[in-house]
Structures are given as structure tokens and as C-alpha cells.
Scaffold this motif. Structure first.
Motif, mmCIF file in Angstrom:
data_model
loop_
_atom_site.group_PDB
_atom_site.id
_atom_site.type_symbol
_atom_site.label_atom_id
_atom_site.label_comp_id
_atom_site.label_asym_id
_atom_site.label_seq_id
_atom_site.Cartn_x
_atom_site.Cartn_y
_atom_site.Cartn_z
ATOM 1 N N ASN A 16 26.409 35.696 77.163
ATOM 2 C CA ASN A 16 25.964 34.599 78.028
ATOM 3 C C ASN A 16 26.662 34.739 79.372
ATOM 4 O O ASN A 16 27.740 34.185 79.576
ATOM 5 C CB ASN A 16 26.292 33.251 77.366
ATOM 6 C CG ASN A 16 25.960 32.079 78.262
ATOM 7 O OD1 ASN A 16 25.213 32.214 79.234
ATOM 8 N ND2 ASN A 16 26.517 30.923 77.940
ATOM 9 N N CYS A 71 28.337 31.841 81.553
ATOM 10 C CA CYS A 71 29.612 31.216 81.196
ATOM 11 C C CYS A 71 30.670 32.273 80.887
ATOM 12 O O CYS A 71 31.853 31.987 80.904
ATOM 13 C CB CYS A 71 29.406 30.302 79.993
ATOM 14 S SG CYS A 71 30.855 29.420 79.433
ATOM 15 N N ASP A 76 30.559 33.949 77.953
ATOM 16 C CA ASP A 76 30.708 33.998 76.489
ATOM 17 C C ASP A 76 30.173 35.317 75.947
ATOM 18 O O ASP A 76 29.090 35.755 76.326
ATOM 19 C CB ASP A 76 29.912 32.867 75.825
ATOM 20 C CG ASP A 76 30.195 31.511 76.417
ATOM 21 O OD1 ASP A 76 31.378 31.213 76.641
ATOM 22 O OD2 ASP A 76 29.228 30.754 76.643
ATOM 23 N N CYS A 101 33.843 30.000 75.717
ATOM 24 C CA CYS A 101 34.272 28.617 75.876
ATOM 25 C C CYS A 101 34.305 27.924 74.503
ATOM 26 O O CYS A 101 33.814 28.458 73.514
ATOM 27 C CB CYS A 101 33.317 27.893 76.818
ATOM 28 S SG CYS A 101 31.643 27.749 76.164
ATOM 29 N N SER A 126 30.902 27.562 72.724
ATOM 30 C CA SER A 126 30.308 28.772 72.138
ATOM 31 C C SER A 126 31.065 29.189 70.879
ATOM 32 O O SER A 126 30.454 29.618 69.895
ATOM 33 C CB SER A 126 30.275 29.917 73.159
ATOM 34 O OG SER A 126 31.566 30.384 73.456
ATOM 35 N N ARG A 168 25.164 24.516 79.359
ATOM 36 C CA ARG A 168 25.941 24.594 78.119
ATOM 37 C C ARG A 168 25.049 24.809 76.899
ATOM 38 O O ARG A 168 25.543 25.156 75.822
ATOM 39 C CB ARG A 168 26.788 23.331 77.898
ATOM 40 C CG ARG A 168 27.626 22.927 79.092
ATOM 41 C CD ARG A 168 28.427 24.073 79.679
ATOM 42 N NE ARG A 168 29.387 24.700 78.792
ATOM 43 C CZ ARG A 168 30.659 24.319 78.657
ATOM 44 N NH1 ARG A 168 31.117 23.308 79.320
ATOM 45 N NH2 ARG A 168 31.468 24.983 77.850
ATOM 46 N N CYS A 171 25.519 28.191 75.811
ATOM 47 C CA CYS A 171 26.787 28.369 75.089
ATOM 48 C C CYS A 171 26.602 28.009 73.614
ATOM 49 O O CYS A 171 27.069 28.711 72.728
ATOM 50 C CB CYS A 171 27.877 27.479 75.681
ATOM 51 S SG CYS A 171 28.178 27.725 77.435
#
Ligand code: ZN
Length: 151
Positions: free
Chosen positions: A37, A40, A42, A65, A68, A125, A128
């Protein structure tokens, strides 16, 4: 949603992100896939052991994060012992929950996943929260040719 429930949900997410379940590469895995991702940062790798069409074991590793990692941790716990069809149906339900198409209901089988419903207010998000699930689905189909992009 009242304040107490929000606190409870945050506790569940923090618990999973600080102490992720089934964390670490699984050498005996029969199906693996990676998810990425970039929005972010991730990154997750999912390791599934399939016996016929039953997911007998599920692990993940990677970094990202709290959302995730918590979602990946819950995913490995929840798909273990399920058939491929059940796991994919659970992902559909979870996807509908985090995108706001559906609200969590009692007896919908989402359990702790309901704690992630709050991401619907934050479109970035959502990726995530669904990253590990997209990777799980890719692993099932053994589509390991490239990183999974979440949508
Ligand atoms: Zn993230």
C-alpha cells in the motif's frame, strides 16, 4: 457509536497491532502473496496452508501502520479453519463494512473485525484495512507474480 464502544474498538486494534497474532513467515505455507500500500507505506506478506479447499493455517509478516497490522493479524485468526469460499465471503462482508456499504450486525461473524469499521470515515485508511485481505485472496489464487494493489 458511543464513546465507550470507540474506546473498546481502539483497544482491540492496539492489542492486535502491538502483539500481532500468527506473525512470521511460514515455511510450510502452500500459498503466499505480498501486498503493498504505497499511500501509507504498508507492506504485508501472507502465508496460507491449504488442505484441499480448507485454510488450515495462516500467517503474515511485514510492517505498516497499526490499522494494517491489526487487520492482518485478525485476518490470519479468522480465516484459519475456513474454506476458501468462506474466507472470500468474509472478505466481502468486511469490505462492505469498511467501505460503509454495510453496518456491522450481531451474528454477522465479523467479531473483532467490526473494530475496524471506523476507517470508513478515512478513505485512505480503507486501503490499510483491506491490504492483508487482498493479499490473502491473491495467495488463494496463487497470483504471486506482482505486488497486490489495494482498491
Ligand atoms: Zn496504513
Amino acid at each position: 457509536m458511543n464513546g465507550d464502544l470507540t474506546d473498546l474498538y481502539q483497544e482491540v486494534i492496539l492489542d492486535h497491532s502491538k502483539s500481532p497474532r500468527n506473525f512470521g513467515a511460514a515455511e510450510e505455507a502452500t500459498h503466499t502473496a505480498r501486498g503493498n500500500n504505497p499511500l501509507c507505506g504498508d507492506r504485508v506478506a501472507v502465508y496460507l496452508t491449504l488442505e484441499d479447499d480448507v485454510i488450515s493455517d495462516a500467517h503474515f509478516d511485514g510492517r505498516g501502520c497499526a490499522i494494517s497490522v491489526a487487520s492482518a493479524s485478525m485476518m490470519t485468526e479468522m480465516v484459519k479453519g475456513k474454506t476458501v469460499a468462506e474466507a472470500e465471503s468474509l472478505f466481502e462482508q468486511f469490505h462492505a463494512l469498511v467501505t460503509g456499504e454495510e453496518d456491522a450486525k450481531e451474528d454477522d461473524g465479523l467479531d473483532e473485525l467490526a473494530s475496524l469499521a471506523g476507517v470508513r470515515a478515512f478513505p485512505t485508511r480503507i486501503k490499510c484495512a483491506t491490504l492483508a485481505w487482498h493479499a490473502m485472496q491473491a495467495a488463494i489464487h496463487n497470483d504471486n507474480s506482482e505486488d497486490v494493489r489495494t482498491e
